[in-house]
Design a protein around this motif. Structure first.
Motif, mmCIF file in Angstrom:
data_model
loop_
_atom_site.group_PDB
_atom_site.id
_atom_site.type_symbol
_atom_site.label_atom_id
_atom_site.label_comp_id
_atom_site.label_asym_id
_atom_site.label_seq_id
_atom_site.Cartn_x
_atom_site.Cartn_y
_atom_site.Cartn_z
ATOM 1 N N CYS A 1 31.469 -43.496 -6.663
ATOM 2 C CA CYS A 1 31.150 -44.645 -6.194
ATOM 3 C C CYS A 1 30.909 -44.561 -4.760
ATOM 4 O O CYS A 1 31.714 -44.427 -3.973
ATOM 5 C CB CYS A 1 32.190 -45.687 -6.643
ATOM 6 N N ALA A 2 29.340 -44.487 -4.616
ATOM 7 C CA ALA A 2 29.048 -44.139 -3.075
ATOM 8 C C ALA A 2 28.457 -45.672 -2.496
ATOM 9 O O ALA A 2 27.369 -45.591 -1.900
ATOM 10 C CB ALA A 2 27.957 -43.003 -3.180
ATOM 11 N N LEU A 3 29.275 -46.784 -2.694
ATOM 12 C CA LEU A 3 28.637 -47.938 -2.361
ATOM 13 C C LEU A 3 29.245 -48.338 -0.888
ATOM 14 O O LEU A 3 30.208 -47.841 -0.466
ATOM 15 C CB LEU A 3 28.990 -48.977 -3.519
ATOM 16 N N PRO A 4 28.639 -49.264 -0.336
ATOM 17 C CA PRO A 4 29.135 -49.901 0.862
ATOM 18 C C PRO A 4 30.483 -50.308 0.865
ATOM 19 O O PRO A 4 30.781 -50.928 -0.447
ATOM 20 C CB PRO A 4 28.394 -50.908 1.403
ATOM 21 N N LEU B 1 33.843 -43.448 -2.509
ATOM 22 C CA LEU B 1 33.677 -42.811 -1.196
ATOM 23 C C LEU B 1 33.599 -43.671 -0.180
ATOM 24 O O LEU B 1 33.529 -43.404 1.071
ATOM 25 C CB LEU B 1 32.187 -42.004 -1.252
ATOM 26 N N SER B 2 33.909 -45.153 -0.618
ATOM 27 C CA SER B 2 34.031 -45.927 0.566
ATOM 28 C C SER B 2 35.333 -46.057 1.240
ATOM 29 O O SER B 2 36.208 -45.459 0.941
ATOM 30 C CB SER B 2 33.528 -47.463 -0.112
ATOM 31 N N GLY C 1 33.601 -33.825 4.593
ATOM 32 C CA GLY C 1 34.161 -35.239 5.044
ATOM 33 C C GLY C 1 33.788 -36.263 4.173
ATOM 34 O O GLY C 1 34.169 -37.240 4.251
ATOM 35 N N SER C 2 32.887 -35.945 2.889
ATOM 36 C CA SER C 2 32.719 -37.040 2.065
ATOM 37 C C SER C 2 32.359 -36.616 0.531
ATOM 38 O O SER C 2 33.173 -36.483 -0.111
ATOM 39 C CB SER C 2 31.497 -37.972 2.630
ATOM 40 N N SER C 3 30.915 -36.345 0.491
ATOM 41 C CA SER C 3 30.696 -35.781 -0.940
ATOM 42 C C SER C 3 31.478 -34.595 -1.646
ATOM 43 O O SER C 3 31.590 -34.473 -2.504
ATOM 44 C CB SER C 3 29.255 -35.623 -1.123
ATOM 45 N N GLY C 4 31.726 -33.604 -0.825
ATOM 46 C CA GLY C 4 32.125 -32.353 -0.897
ATOM 47 C C GLY C 4 33.834 -32.608 -1.284
ATOM 48 O O GLY C 4 34.107 -32.041 -2.482
#
Lengths: 342, 342, 342, 342
Positions: D74-77, D97-98, D314-317
């Motif tokens: 979930c890469a939403l705001p 990821l929020s 820092g995020s997607s990895g």
């Protein structure tokens, strides 16, 4: 009255920056430009951005007739600079941009630069060139030593605070972000575009950067006792600019007022409204310094941030400001150009 | 004598660039700055790099008393510009930086910009603002239409060649490389740093860029018959600069001589030695144009390359040059600053 | 089965790129890395981004036991490369990334590179390494000569068009925009960040770039008669990427269809929908080529634009693709990583 | 076994980065991609660098059949994320990821983000996603909350030191240098290339950055008492990378040994030899973290510097690493690609 100007070491970035600035100065005329390895070349070949100007061809230093020179800027590497300046005519006004005459104690010079000083007499008479704080001495000086660009940035943030005694002298951290032109026109792998752009890193970590010699000398003199700061520079993928983020302990409001008062009459130093942070974008290509103060969420701590252009206010602009003082000109002459943005 | 200046649309890049340039002009005083959406803000808030200057607060256009204005720069978007200028006092000298008055034929305007022109009387009196080629008309003009920045670059390379008849008019290719500030302060995804830096691409491929209207108008007028060029712009990850690589058929030496002669007396146009190629690095932040000519290995073909700074010579510097002409000042006043390098 | 791989010249950018790619290849194992001046150093010292990998220490070439090597990538400078390859074991499979074996005629080599060729026997057996067009020859080859990165880009745009006879062979202009890593890890002033970033320029103008030797050889062979193109490269402030804007005369729709058909089955070549323009942003760090075709407003003219990453598809990725073919592996193995954006 | 993957918010940078990484993962298959405003568009239109991949068309979230999904990124705001996740099927494995599920105390969430939390049940079960420190909990989790990218960088430098009690907890300063992609695909003036490149500045000065909520929560939990750090982020003109320069009081050698021991078995964390400083150049596009420790010249002080790629580690990895753990896969699968340099 037009002053006749020589620039030694005109094929480097600070030399070129001096030419750029003097081009906009109404009372200066460049009569000689030296560049040992590029002697015989035209400036337009070395720096095509100056091709519209009528300039002397690059020559060797010993080809210059200094009797026709009113003031000489010396933009040579350290160590070379002291050897050259030692042998220049004794009455010649000189603004040196190298590190050679910044440290008053020859032992300090040797500690930070590794070699014994070769021009002790000149070192003894040299005045430290931070214009806003040594104005009277500079007016009377024959030889002025331009400051390190990092050293200038940190001092703009801290000198009034140390003088006023409003911060803890034993817990000062300077985290500097420096653009690449500060490294000069040196051919090193890490300065190549392919290796520098798109990333960043600290260097000289742990207190090994030579500009610490200036911080130690100046801050200790102001405080009347030894002051040692922490200083970590970082190399940022941009060409011009130094941003000093300074972490101090003290009352942020008092710090802000101290700086605002200290710089109230200064034409080149802007203290931002409390809580605002300066950007190197906003001083690029200019002689201005922007300073901002914020309180941290932890009581008793403040962040002071200073921004300037390393090639202008941090080096060649400062040099011209000092030359104006030495020549009896208006201090701001040729230096009020606005920054370039975007 | 000091001229009183107003700048409409001062919150964009060309507006800020005008302020930067006028700061160094001895005979101009900014008396009004408009910015509709940012009215009431100080310029230091909108452009912190100008915080050292004493400037009027941004206002709405209808708050300006034009009776106290000698010359008005109009840096508004096209279409808005014509509506505003139509309603300004009839005797006011105006330099417009938008596209609205560049094309003489209203049908051409509508073809390239999509809407019928709303200020036909003003369009009729407007003079095309390429200073080097319309100098006399500009001196006498009330309303001058600044050129497109790409259009200016291409014309510096080609006008003297078309006039002299030394190139094939039916086979001219302009491959332009444009920095991003030409797109203005627009909030578009492809202009974000993360999307623009580190890569590049062509846009408006195939002859759809609006500046073609200017090329068609000007080149056809010079040739006395229709001339259509090929023009492909590319977006490059840099902030300032246009490089026009122009492929022509003709004798390269003759082409070089034609350009050198045409620009021999021009203070802002430098023709490089034959075979040298100019760089946008060398004109950054300045009003200079550099032009270089090379012969191709294929006989009868030449490459003409022109470089300028889109915000200065391509827009606001050109505008100030025209204002100087219109106000009876020395054409170069406030415009001789050297480029910023590095 | 795991193939044992040696990389000669591993301390340059193409060497490091080979290591990066092979790290993602399931059937290759790096057994030797040479770097004459950096022999004895670990790769993590030369390229800290590779520190997580277990890699051989850099050695001198004559310290390598080639009997345990299945395939050798040679990423040495031209001239050195031919001398080294001449003396390697005769049965060793080699992919050379230098210019030394690209030109079939020794006279052409001498014309473009200035020295007589020192390894004529090897030159005679070498296969030109543009994988998509020499697939069968590469499968059977012992020695493959990787193409120039600019030469590859231009050929992807033009080869199918010349083969199909759908463009005018006497009026082809290639305007290339090249990122800086193509110049390698060379210490030159114009490659410094301070001098390269924020501006751009053409170089080797007029038909002097050495990659023209490859265009001449390949295009003439395809056409069955001499073909000479115009080719002007430009240096752009970015690290990776080549964008070739190719101006041709022909029917744009036919050109588009010809390219779409030619590359229909190719895993690494994407032909965009008609009228779209590719960007180097979209191929960064990958082995893909993007090609777009647009019609110009002038009838009978088209613009073909090709984009690839010079270090990957233009050099080390191409080399790995060829190695896969030579070793009987799936051609795409280790090469399907997506581009890095942003 | 192939896991079926959905990505919500696939039109932003972290969404695109997930697609890039999953493209290299052998056991994952993307079955759904959502993008509310861009629903109906192909990913190749939104992100042309992904055009070689066969991917689902962007859809609205309510068009996805989650019964066929094994794990959902979930890469939403933030705020949107909690509302969406609250309504997803209760058994669905989710990596968010929020910022919505990072803070365990709803009051902390409201303090830093301004709104009351709308999914308290999910917040209660969420596991903090710093893989190296919550590995067992993540393996067993249904919902994992990815960390802030700045928060991750600072924690890599500090967690083992706080756990081991080797630094002064009351005097920790984090000076962070952040690349621009961390700001996402937001249309803001200061993120435009023309305004961001060539300069840099601090932001959220004084302890107002939201990632402080994570530092406070995690460091206090480790220490067993409240810990408050100073944290000042800076925006640097580069697209990827975070460099955390952390100033601590303690014995530098002990600090170095503590970190080296803590990360000895970690596949993605490299502790450099004592005295070396990491660079964001060397982790770009990869899942690696580089950490270096230096002693300051002032006794009892040390500088710890950590570098990672904000979009990857820092995020997607990090998100993919967590998904591997949740799905019973090898933790490093699809994540061992080498950094992209230059």
């Amino acid at each position: 009255m037009t002053h006749k100007i020589a620039i030694l070491g005109a094929s480097g970035y600070t030399g070129a920056e001096l030419v750029r600035l003097i081009a906009g100065h109404p009372n200066m005329d460049i009569v000689a430009l030296s560049g040992e390895r590029k002697a015989g070349m035209k400036m337009a070949e070395v720096f095509p951005h100056l091709r519209h100007m009528t300039l002397p061809t690059l020559c060797k230093i010993d080809e210059i007739d200094f009797s026709g020179v009113d003031l000489c800027f010396c933009a040579l590497p350290h160590k070379t600079s002291q050897e050259v300046i030692r042998d220049l005519p004794g009455g010649l006004k000189i603004v040196d941009l190298s590190a050679d005459f910044r440290l008053r104690d020859p032992a300090d010079y040797q500690k930070w630069y590794g070699n014994p000083h070769a021009a002790l007499a000149q070192q003894d008479e040299a005045v430290y060139g931070l214009s806003e704080f040594y104005r009277d001495e500079i007016r009377a000086a024959r030889l002025v030593a331009g400051t390190g660009c990092n050293a200038a940035t940190g001092q703009f943030a801290l000198r009034p605070l140390i003088s006023a005694g409003v911060i803890d002298l034993d817990d000062i951290i300077l985290d500097l972000k420096c653009a690449v032109s500060g490294a000069g026109r040196s051919l090193k792998e890490n300065l190549l575009h392919a290796e520098l752009s798109e990333g960043y890193n600290a260097y000289a970590v742990g207190g090994t950067h030579r500009h610490l010699g200036e911080f130690d000398q100046e801050f200790s003199a102001l405080a009347g006792r030894p002051v040692r700061v922490q200083f970590t520079p970082h190399l940022i993928p941009a060409n011009r600019g130094i941003l000093a983020t300074v972490y101090v302990k003290g009352d942020a409001q008092v710090i802000n007022e101290t700086l605002a008062e200290a710089y109230g009459g200064e034409p080149f130093v802007e203290v931002l409204p409390f809580g605002q942070a300066p950007s190197t974008h906003d001083v690029r290509g200019s002689n201005f310094v922007h300073i901002g103060v914020s309180a941290d969420r932890i009581e008793g701590r403040a962040i002071v941030i200073a921004a300037l252009d390393n090639l202008t206010k941090g080096s060649s602009g400062q040099a011209l400001q000092n030359a104006n003082l030495m020549l009896g000109e208006e201090e701001t002459l040729g230096l009020m150009m606005a920054p370039l943005f975007p």
